[in-house]
Write an enzyme that holds these catalytic residues in place. Structure first.
Site, PDB file in Angstrom:
ATOM      1  CG  ASP A  65      12.628  73.622  27.441  1.00 36.36           C
ATOM      2  OD1 ASP A  65      11.491  73.130  27.444  1.00 36.36           O
ATOM      3  OD2 ASP A  65      13.140  74.112  26.411  1.00 36.36           O
ATOM      4  CG  HIS A  66      10.289  77.381  27.499  1.00 34.92           C
ATOM      5  ND1 HIS A  66      10.607  78.486  26.747  1.00 34.92           N
ATOM      6  CD2 HIS A  66      10.751  76.313  26.799  1.00 34.92           C
ATOM      7  CE1 HIS A  66      11.217  78.118  25.634  1.00 34.92           C
ATOM      8  NE2 HIS A  66      11.317  76.802  25.650  1.00 34.92           N
ATOM      9  CG  HIS A 139       6.335  74.499  20.479  1.00 34.29           C
ATOM     10  ND1 HIS A 139       7.337  73.936  19.714  1.00 34.29           N
ATOM     11  CD2 HIS A 139       6.619  74.173  21.765  1.00 34.29           C
ATOM     12  CE1 HIS A 139       8.185  73.301  20.502  1.00 34.29           C
ATOM     13  NE2 HIS A 139       7.767  73.427  21.753  1.00 34.29           N
TER      14      HIS A 139
END
Length: 312
Positions: A65-66, A139
């Site tokens: 998603d990045h 993360h």
């Protein structure tokens, strides 16, 4: 000197009908920077009129998603006959992933693409009057955040005081403002400190990408004008935030307080909150020390002008 932020993608890992995956576009005096490029980023750039003249792309981590918007974006740049090089900055150990993503369809870009790896404290990009510095994040994969930090500006020139001291209007004003002493016709020397005030801070933007709350976010910038922080979950999913290496809106506000941020943008909202952001804003405002209106959940396409500190 304009400094404009356009929120191209504000969703979490799963896009919604209203929110695209992560991407933030920053324009500063004719230079265009992109932070992350989730799926569909190029369409968002068309939709919100940013153009494609990006010189630097800063990747926080290699979750889809990045980064899934990178191949399509580069292909469109090539179709538009781009010749200028593009620099891509990505966390240590992920250069191969970015290179593989770019070459996934077997077509190499027709323009130079330079990939560099960065880690906590590295200056990813240095320009004439600012830098983009990477900082460590927490993360569940290799990750960094980025801070755009402008240099201090010269102090204000006191023209009235200069004239009182006998400095003639003209080039000597500029020389004093540049930090050079000048000699008058009568032999008197006027030093810059006599007519130039203290240096003034530049502007700063901190973008975390996906992360738990970290000290590095607090330390990377002094009193940032804008903190763009992961706020994937509200309080009802605080345990899930910790488990998946994300932050809640309340935690983002606590970090903003400790960092001295003027404004806080809550980003990367989980699709479970599709269409409803009131809890995120309310919970963050409960702990944010600044103006409650300075805490917000941006929609895709929202633009924000960053003013110089202390300007009206």
């Amino acid at each position: 000197m304009p400094l404009r932020v356009t929120f191209l993608g504000t969703a979490g890992a799963i896009p919604t009908t209203d929110r695209n995956p992560s991407s933030v576009f920053v324009a500063r005096e004719g230079e265009e920077l992109l932070f992350d490029a989730g799926e569909g980023t190029q369409r968002q750039m068309m939709r919100f009129g940013t153009g494609f003249s990006v010189s630097q792309l800063f990747v926080t981590h290699c979750h889809g998603d990045h980064v899934l918007g990178i191949p399509g974006l580069l292909q469109t740049m090539a179709f538009n006959d781009r010749e200028e090089p593009l620099a891509i900055h990505t966390p240590h150990g992920t250069r191969g992933q970015i290179k593989g993503l770019i070459n996934a369809l077997g077509n190499r870009p027709s323009f130079p693409v330079r990939i560099s790896e960065v880690g906590d404290g590295d200056v990813a990009y240095r320009a004439d009057e600012y830098e983009v510095r990477a900082f460590g994040t927490d993360h569940d994969t290799r990750s960094v955040g980025y801070a755009l930090l402008e240099d201090d500006r010269k102090g204000r020139f006191d023209r009235e005081r200069a004239e009182e001291l006998g400095v003639p209007v003209g080039p000597k004003f500029s020389r004093l403002h540049e930090g050079e002493s000048v000699e008058l016709e009568d032999g008197t020397v006027v030093d810059p400190e006599q007519v130039v005030g203290d240096s003034r801070p530049g502007r700063s933007i901190v973008y975390t990408g996906d992360t738990r709350p970290t000290e590095a976010t607090i330390e990377v910038a002094d009193d940032p004008d804008l903190l763009i922080h992961d706020a994937t979950f509200a309080d009802d999913r605080a345990d899930r935030a910790a488990e998946t290496a994300h932050a809640t809106a309340r935690q983002a506000a606590e970090i903003a307080n400790r960092a001295g941020a003027d404004r806080l943008a809550l980003l990367h909202l989980s699709s479970r909150y599709a269409g409803y952001t009131a809890d995120h804003e309310e919970q963050a405002r409960e702990v944010f020390a600044g103006d409650s209106d300075a805490v917000f959940v941006p929609d895709d396409g929202d633009r924000l002008e960053i003013s110089y500190p202390g300007s009206e």
